[in-house]
Design a protein around this motif. Structure first.
Motif, short mmCIF file in Angstrom:
data_model
loop_
_atom_site.label_atom_id
_atom_site.label_comp_id
_atom_site.label_asym_id
_atom_site.label_seq_id
_atom_site.Cartn_x
_atom_site.Cartn_y
_atom_site.Cartn_z
N ASN C 19 0.81 -1.21 0.00
CA ASN C 19 0.00 0.00 0.00
C ASN C 19 0.84 1.26 0.00
OD1 ASN C 19 -1.72 -2.22 1.67
ND2 ASN C 19 -3.02 -0.89 0.44
N LYS C 21 2.84 4.58 -1.12
CA LYS C 21 2.74 5.62 -2.12
C LYS C 21 4.08 5.73 -2.86
CE LYS C 21 0.83 9.60 -1.26
NZ LYS C 21 -0.14 9.67 -2.36
N GLU C 92 -1.07 3.71 -7.32
CA GLU C 92 -0.89 3.63 -5.86
C GLU C 92 -2.11 2.89 -5.30
OE1 GLU C 92 1.72 7.67 -4.88
OE2 GLU C 92 -0.44 7.67 -4.48
N ALA C 95 -6.34 1.67 0.58
CA ALA C 95 -6.83 0.73 1.59
C ALA C 95 -7.92 1.43 2.37
CB ALA C 95 -5.71 0.30 2.52
N VAL C 96 -8.88 0.64 2.81
CA VAL C 96 -10.00 1.13 3.62
C VAL C 96 -10.59 2.37 2.93
CG1 VAL C 96 -10.79 1.38 6.00
CG2 VAL C 96 -8.59 0.33 5.57
N MET C 97 -10.60 3.52 3.58
CA MET C 97 -11.23 4.68 2.93
C MET C 97 -10.31 5.41 1.96
SD MET C 97 -10.16 5.33 6.16
CE MET C 97 -11.61 5.54 7.22
N ARG C 98 -9.07 4.99 1.87
CA ARG C 98 -8.16 5.62 0.91
C ARG C 98 -8.31 4.97 -0.46
NH1 ARG C 98 -2.28 5.02 -0.44
NH2 ARG C 98 -1.98 3.62 1.32
N PRO C 99 -8.71 5.74 -1.47
CA PRO C 99 -8.87 5.15 -2.80
C PRO C 99 -7.52 4.85 -3.44
CG PRO C 99 -9.26 7.51 -2.88
CD PRO C 99 -9.04 7.15 -1.43
N SER C 100 -7.51 3.86 -4.32
CA SER C 100 -6.35 3.67 -5.19
C SER C 100 -6.30 4.82 -6.17
CB SER C 100 -6.47 2.34 -5.95
OG SER C 100 -6.35 1.26 -5.05
N SER C 101 -5.12 5.12 -6.68
CA SER C 101 -4.96 6.27 -7.55
C SER C 101 -4.09 5.88 -8.74
CB SER C 101 -4.30 7.39 -6.74
OG SER C 101 -4.19 8.56 -7.50
N ASN C 241 -15.60 -0.29 1.41
CA ASN C 241 -14.46 0.62 1.34
C ASN C 241 -13.46 0.01 0.34
OD1 ASN C 241 -12.84 -1.31 2.81
ND2 ASN C 241 -13.63 -0.47 4.73
N SER C 242 -12.26 0.59 0.23
CA SER C 242 -11.29 0.08 -0.76
C SER C 242 -10.94 -1.38 -0.55
CB SER C 242 -9.96 0.87 -0.65
OG SER C 242 -10.03 2.08 -1.31
N SER C 243 -11.10 -1.88 0.66
CA SER C 243 -10.62 -3.20 1.03
C SER C 243 -11.73 -4.24 1.16
CB SER C 243 -9.88 -3.11 2.38
OG SER C 243 -8.89 -2.13 2.34
N ILE E 328 -16.02 7.50 1.18
CA ILE E 328 -15.26 6.54 1.97
C ILE E 328 -15.32 5.14 1.38
CG2 ILE E 328 -15.44 7.82 4.13
CD1 ILE E 328 -17.69 5.92 4.91
N THR E 333 -9.35 6.62 -8.15
CA THR E 333 -9.20 7.91 -8.82
C THR E 333 -8.22 7.77 -9.97
OG1 THR E 333 -7.43 8.61 -7.35
CG2 THR E 333 -9.64 9.16 -6.67
#
Lengths: 334, 334, 334, 334, 334, 334
Positions: C19, C21, C92, C95-101, C241-243, E328, E333
């Motif tokens: 995960n 960056k 990138e 995970a969880v609430m962080r989106p892949s980019s 969420n992302s996961s 969330i 993105t």
């Protein structure tokens, strides 16, 4: 008279990192394991005095296997060497609904050459108080069966406690003997039975269900057939998927049925060797605690093992006791 | 009629990164190789149309081996599967005065089960113009010998050129046949001999020295005994130590002796498979160039292989020709 | 006439491990992908005979891309080369609430130079029974649109089935054409529509909701406008969420609406290419099963893809069927 | 009475991979070492029975250090624990004209708390036949000096052979004692001197040159001042640059001067611990061979160490003897 | 007058990859951190102008630490150098019921030598509008306490806002001062209190419970005792296990109590530094938003930090706001 | 007026580890570089105050590139952002006779959009005393040429010293301008010429040989044509092969010819950026030393760069001076 002795094949495990398949990788992580090795190393990590008996390859792979056991304080003085290669297995680690997958290269390994005359049981068990065996070893090859039996006969003679984890695996038992016959034979030398309904049904030729009632009946039946057995311990896994399991245990110790609550393993790191961690916890526990506490210790050890990569359980007694004392929220220790 | 066919075991190579010993590592790099595989992939990298015949394991290891050959454009349509595991070898890469060290796990591999009836040579060589064999395959197992012989007989029938690299390795030949007898038998079906004084002495039972004079005499002697052989090519390695080699080649093509100058390999990256790179260069070269140019091409290919990690030669024809054209100062290409 | 043909850009994916960056990393894992590549490789992994048509860079990056497709058994004979670099994207993984980019470097790639005269569709589709396209290719460049259209015209002529995944992505369509116009044009040559309400609304200029009722109405509306289309398949993702995702599917095949249950993906390993895995499952399924079974197969394939790293689906037919048969508890296979 | 005892700090080494500087890296390889540890492990790898005495941290770092010694078969039963952290050093590996660079974090380490009462020398040396010390330990801290002295006094009492490698390093000796005074004191209990002109000049306050003549004179002078010393062994390194060294040795054993030829190390892999490998080779050799052969063995061991990554010498006796027997061309062993 | 100043130790973090224990590893990932560093870097990632004051080692480790801060745009002009080594901590990352474990090597680090005369606060805070401190620094050493106090006195003089995160950690405070006395002293110079019931009880010597009612009463009590404090912010973590947490926050700003909802972190990637991410979010937020929005921003920042490896929060303002705006579900993105 | 300004593209370098080819890898190491970046970072590592002017992508790749420059203390305040991707190059590192190979992806990069109006030279060079340019930038695109020319005009106006490294690379110059015309134009604004016979011949249209005599004549000729040029410095590389180089330098400073001796680089780690290290050494040196010492410093810096992985030179002034003072035996520094 205070050593715990394990006997069985040392395997090299080769697996791509993370959840990769072999076809995606060009690097493999390696560990050493094997069911009885895992039990022995885990007991050593609990502070037990452990000796492992085996036959490994006479090359730099075998040297490394021996060094691996030594690293964890396990005595390797009774390990012999062979010109055949060390057994190997490849593992692809699954996730969610994808199962992990194993491919073995062990049927002509150094251990497959084991013969009774290669192990000096008298010398190897001079200080032993406990001998542990599993159904893998007699399932691998005739020499494994016969060598193990020599050890069990001596253990019985010397009053050494014997634990049996008769794990029945249909991919083995290719060398001519029948699993049922062999396991029945070896159970006559055993005192602690680590196994569940599947193993009991296989051995007794019965059809007990997984219910607690049947577990009690089956255990009584087993003890009646094999009077040397005095206690039966069963670990129950509930798998939501490859990545999320629950673990609990139950027992019949000849007069009492007890059952633990489930440990919830929401993020499985590595499930290989978790059954061995249960056996190790039990063997260690039975020397320190009463039966129920031993079973609780074993199931907490088993649950913890799911959080370590590789085949073996790195948990210390203090760490297992921490779980049993309710510290399961993973609070950072500094 | 334009395919080059190779036949032999696909091996998985496992080695710690860099110059580490296994006991220092917990990661292994893996490649696939095997002497005939290396020859085939290298020829495919030169643009040749190559088919490799083998027997690999029927598991995800075998799947990955096949995918590896496909990646380099080698046809895998004649590869069969077996329930036995793929052959494996462990490699520790030495440096300076420390030799590299190899430990094999191949004697009960999937390939060791090869039998003549498992290969449909007629179909597999339908479009073949060349068949390459080495002394490893008949040294592994009787089935390897017999299966290869079927192919050689067919090649002779169909007028397919046969190159032989009879590499004698004493660690093999455990299954009952005598190396000398078998190699003598197979040479009768061969046209191009890739080997040196050691191999000739082993086969003829002679004691020629390494001098050019003896090489010429020995080659004539060999051709006299095995009239199907028309040309002899010999690669000469001068090893200052594990990390610094020199490579040159010499030949007797029935009427002319020629010799190349040395390539200086001051920083050996990986010497495994360099002999196979020579053979591949020769096989490719003999279809494009005259004998001397082919030998030059082969020795430049061999030298270049020392700069690639793994068992196979990644060099293209343009890259080998660049070396032959004198571009050996490693000028950056953009 | 049994080949499945895909056409589109081959992209190199570069992503920091785990995960991380980019700013945390100094190593990048790379894979090759691209939406139509992912579909083709997945079908090849199911055992299908697949050819991919594309234009890749004329350097060692393009060589590696071609080798990657070959590794999975995909025919690369119709791939052309260009002096422009291969398209690349950086990823990138969240995970969880962080989106892949994702960040693309593709607008002047080798594929962006594709022109109708660079593809010999007649030859490339000589043995084809199916052609798959997505909305990415006509969205990239005019040459992509025009080249694809040539293929679709020929497919219609030859009665080759055409599946369309018109994925509308607003970051594309910079070269002058209007997404709606182009997709409408291309749908006239298509038979199987793989897409949902968003795509239908974009194409028809409608405002259907996500309800099953509206899905049926929208599908009918689409089929009315584009009578070559006979079936509509829609994959529905519920992202906690992302996961943690859920996947199900629904379909309108002209006479019947069906819907699958959700697959729960509690630990997403990699979501890139999961839509492509659905399309691949569907294309494979429609040649083997009835419509509903095909959709079930596709949604199980899609769910399984979330457990593999990289862009492509490694699942075999047996593995997907295992999931459909209810083996979703991830029981270890030996 | 057959154990070789070493005493000194266990250090963790942390270094970026390859030739990277710390500022370029985000991964560090770690090994354990320390000059006396290196000597002990190397002797154990030769088959010697070795015990290492130290004080390590009472945390998972210390646990890992102990496991590391155990892995190589070194007895850790006399190691004590402290609440202070384990000593650490960072290493950047140079190349060609760039020197390697080390930064220490050891002055308040667990070992810096060592005190005479923490080591039960009587018990620890019960089976000892040899005790090895270096000038690092008494240079670190007063407790190191005093504890070592207790051991040396006991060794003298019990007739245990003592080897001294008084390595003078100016970065140490910060705690108040003077290097010269302390080393002079400790030499009175020592029998084998492993060191060169620099050390002798430092101890005697002389100005001998590096010539063989001066070496002989200096050795005689040293033996005259410290009559317990009977033999002097000196390893001579000629560094062309960081990546290319030569190693030879010379000795004065009280009656004879001898000198070996140079080993050429054209590609240095890791020079850390090569002096310790020399000491280990000498200690092992003096128990098996005559003085000259011991020195030859030691210099071959030292040369070989340059080919292993990390601090310790992995060479076996057979491998060192192979070098001495002239096998320095790095021929592959299978 | 627009710089945010942080003051505290720069620590190097060393941890095995993934969930490995040190004993399983031979590679360590490293990051730099330290509670005040984490706050400073996170604010810089939000776009703030940050200066960090510290004392690092005068070697290549210290050089790398400074480069690390520079990389994130943090001013390092006020960092001094010492001949002592940089502080280090080892981390083993747990999972599920296994806690993460930390072992420090910091008590004699370069920062432990900090003395008031080493920091020119007047110059360092010339452009400062905010100063942040935590309870770690005065707990490390007397010099840390005294140096910090000089900064706080100056901040009060110049009207610079001071935020205090008095984190009480019992493993510190070994140098003679009493935590309670020191924290009480320093709170007199502070305006924003970031802490919960534990810290308030420690400082006031009270026994408030975790209820919201008690939180309000405790906050009022604290403000009454330390009238410079105007607002109290408390982050509440609910840990289901090591891998699954929930985060919410509450505040008393002197006239209003507010509370956020929980963020569910179903797959914790790295929990180190999440409290610092909360503090950073709050400090940034209070300069841009009202109190409640600031607290929401801080708790979203804290939640997001759980998804990044390492000690610091990489989230930008846009990414945090995205979470606050309800995105969330981790939608990719592009 | 003490800043050194560099202007040019920031490139991301992607290369497989060690000597692997891309086709062998699934991991890539990445660095940032670009010829003028390399010069700037190296000068910053010497302690110089450097500002780099460029245009990078407006995504996380560009963010990381900027962070990379900041890490080494280079000012990034004049860097602008573009919606196009950052330029990338792939590198395969050769060995011995195998050349390294580079594949670029830069022709439509963010930098390719540079236009004179995007750089505020007045502001960016407010404190500048030196401006460095190379022939890469005007060779990339017309905007690069025109923007650079604006800077050079201003430099001339303000009396800022200009160094020119007109490196002629035939793979560039695709946008319409002629290399010779452009370089001639730009030399009119330059004072220090860093280049050799090839560049002079390209610019003057002459045929000078590599002899020292011709070098002097050619330099005089160049200075006559471009009177702003006062000194000519030439670095001479002798490549035995990819892994073994020699470096020396020569100069004509208008009145004196001088030449250095060769540095022998027996084990090249990474040759990328070594020319830039020479330029950086020269620019730094000319501000501290006389011409000959500057050239010596530059050639030692260039030699040292061959020992660092990646594009940039990490050497400090002390490290370069150490080499000049004869410490080239790589003695370990503690």
């Amino acid at each position: 008279m205070d050593q715990i002795v394990t006997f069985g094949e040392v395997l090299m495990r080769l697996s791509p990192e993370g959840n990769k398949k072999l076809i995606q990788a060009n690097l493999l992580e390696f560990y050493f394991g094997g069911t009885e090795v895992n039990v022995g190393v885990s007991i050593s990590n609990f502070g037990g005095n452990v000796k492992h008996i085996s036959c490994v390859s006479n090359d730099f792979v075998g040297d490394t296997a021996i060094a691996y056991l030594q690293k964890f304080g396990v005595s390797t003085s009774a390990i012999t060497r062979s010109n055949r290669p060390l057994g190997v297995y490849f593992l692809e680690v699954g996730a969610v609904m994808r199962p992990s997958s194993i491919s073995y290269n062990r049927s002509h390994s150094s251990f497959s050459e084991i013969q009774p005359e290669m192990v000096n049981w008298e010398k190897a068990m001079k200080k032993a108080k406990w001998l542990h065996w599993t159904g893998i070893t007699p399932g691998l090859c005739k020499g494994g069966y016969e060598t193990l039996k020599q050890g069990l006969i001596l253990a019985k003679d010397k009053g050494i406690t014997v634990s049996a984890d008769p794990t029945y695996r249909s991919g083995l038992w290719k060398y001519g003997e029948n699993a049922k016959d062999v396991l029945q034979d070896l159970l006559n030398y055993s005192n602690i039975f680590i196994g569940g309904i599947n193993e009991i049904n296989e051995i007794l030729g019965t059809n007990y269900t997984y219910s607690n009632e049947d577990f009690i009946t089956a255990s009584k039946h087993l003890i009646k057939e094999y009077p040397s057995i005095v206690k039966v311990f069963d670990k129950i896994r509930t798998a939501i998927n490859s990545s999320w399991h629950k673990i609990r245990a139950r027992m019949w110790n000849g007069f009492e049925f007890r059952e633990t609550v489930d440990f919830e393993i929401t993020h499985v790191i590595d499930r290989i060797g978790t059954g061995d961690a249960f056996a190790a916890g039990l063997i260690y526990g039975l020397q320190e605690f009463d039966d129920y506490k031993s079973m609780e210790f074993a199931s907490a050890a088993c649950a913890l093992k799911h959080t370590y990569e590789g085949d073996i359980n790195y948990a210390t007694v203090a760490e297992v006791m921490g779980i049993l004392n309710g510290n399961i929220s993973g609070r950072l220790t500094r």
